[in-house]
Design an enzyme around this catalytic site. Sequence first.
Site, PDB file in Angstrom:
ATOM      1  N   LYS A 134       0.977   3.623 -11.463  1.00 54.20           N
ATOM      2  CA  LYS A 134      -0.100   2.753 -11.063  1.00 54.20           C
ATOM      3  C   LYS A 134      -0.346   1.974 -12.350  1.00 54.20           C
ATOM      4  O   LYS A 134      -0.851   0.784 -12.232  1.00 54.20           O
ATOM      5  CB  LYS A 134      -1.370   3.755 -10.708  1.00 54.20           C
ATOM      6  CG  LYS A 134      -1.218   4.301  -9.563  1.00 54.20           C
ATOM      7  CD  LYS A 134      -0.637   3.422  -8.325  1.00 54.20           C
ATOM      8  CE  LYS A 134      -0.415   4.089  -6.927  1.00 54.20           C
ATOM      9  NZ  LYS A 134      -0.119   3.149  -5.910  1.00 54.20           N
ATOM     10  N   ASN A 157       0.760  -1.063  -0.013  1.00 57.39           N
ATOM     11  CA  ASN A 157      -0.013   0.216   0.087  1.00 57.39           C
ATOM     12  C   ASN A 157       0.958   1.320  -0.120  1.00 57.39           C
ATOM     13  O   ASN A 157       0.429   2.468  -0.180  1.00 57.39           O
ATOM     14  CB  ASN A 157      -0.851  -0.085   1.061  1.00 57.39           C
ATOM     15  CG  ASN A 157      -1.569   1.277   1.339  1.00 57.39           C
ATOM     16  OD1 ASN A 157      -2.709   1.507   0.493  1.00 57.39           O
ATOM     17  ND2 ASN A 157      -1.354   1.973   2.344  1.00 57.39           N
ATOM     18  N   TYR A 181       2.420   9.923 -11.396  1.00 56.09           N
ATOM     19  CA  TYR A 181       1.746   8.901 -10.225  1.00 56.09           C
ATOM     20  C   TYR A 181       0.652   7.793 -11.203  1.00 56.09           C
ATOM     21  O   TYR A 181       0.940   6.771 -11.004  1.00 56.09           O
ATOM     22  CB  TYR A 181       0.612  10.037  -9.707  1.00 56.09           C
ATOM     23  CG  TYR A 181      -0.206   9.106  -8.780  1.00 56.09           C
ATOM     24  CD1 TYR A 181       0.199   8.384  -7.763  1.00 56.09           C
ATOM     25  CD2 TYR A 181      -1.695   9.169  -8.809  1.00 56.09           C
ATOM     26  CE1 TYR A 181      -0.678   7.666  -6.907  1.00 56.09           C
ATOM     27  CE2 TYR A 181      -2.524   8.253  -8.069  1.00 56.09           C
ATOM     28  CZ  TYR A 181      -1.788   7.697  -7.013  1.00 56.09           C
ATOM     29  OH  TYR A 181      -2.685   6.861  -6.343  1.00 56.09           O
TER      30      TYR A 181
END
Length: 250
Positions: A162, A93, A158
């Site tokens: 991902k 996470n 970002y």
Amino acid sequence: MEQMLKGKVAVVTGGTRGIGYAIVKKYLEEGAVTVLCGSREETALKALDKLKAEMPGASVDAIWPDLSNRAAVSAEFLRIKEKYGSLDILANNAGISQNTSIFEYKDEDFDKILDLNIKAVYACSRAAAEIMKEQGGGVIINTSSIVSYNGQGSGCGYPASKFAVNGLTKSLSRELGRYNIRVNAVAPGVTRTDMVAVLPDEMIQPIIRNIPLGRMAEVEDIANAFLFLASDMASYVSGAILPVAGAVVI
């Protein structure tokens, strides 16, 4: 009702606050020995003390290795296995986000995003997979993002990281399935973390208007997805990227 993760040992990176902290609590509630991983000793021990106060008797521990150092991560995970007998669940996470324009990105900032959001996921997954292969199985769950589907208007590092998490998830699910290791990802939408909660209402309402379910996610919503994928209820789910975003399309 029997606890869904009773007898399991879990590690949650980025477990000191926000979504990660909620995952740690959820796993503890469902019977797992849970080790939270923080970026610094100070924050990790602070979160550990808070959890012990909130959940007396819970089997919780804390570590703070440098996630970009695969040798350090591997050594820490082996210590967990030796101490608790197994490592059954890894929730990757830890991560950071930026909205920096491509014209303003510093190379070191872009590298920092990739180091934590994808290289650390690889390092932790490899260290956990080596243990899980030897013990006969396990579960790896990665935190992706809804922006991994269509990107975002700025801060390309970002969503790029991902997209990479999604590719790593799908590839590892195919490679590790033969060892009874399931690999999935959760892709949260806008979530009411501490950082979001302090935003003024005039910023929050336009965001909510774009969400078909009419509200932001709570950290509990994301933690529930991590619980499902970690549990035997998802015993035939692997290679999935599960959006938890209220049907929003970004």
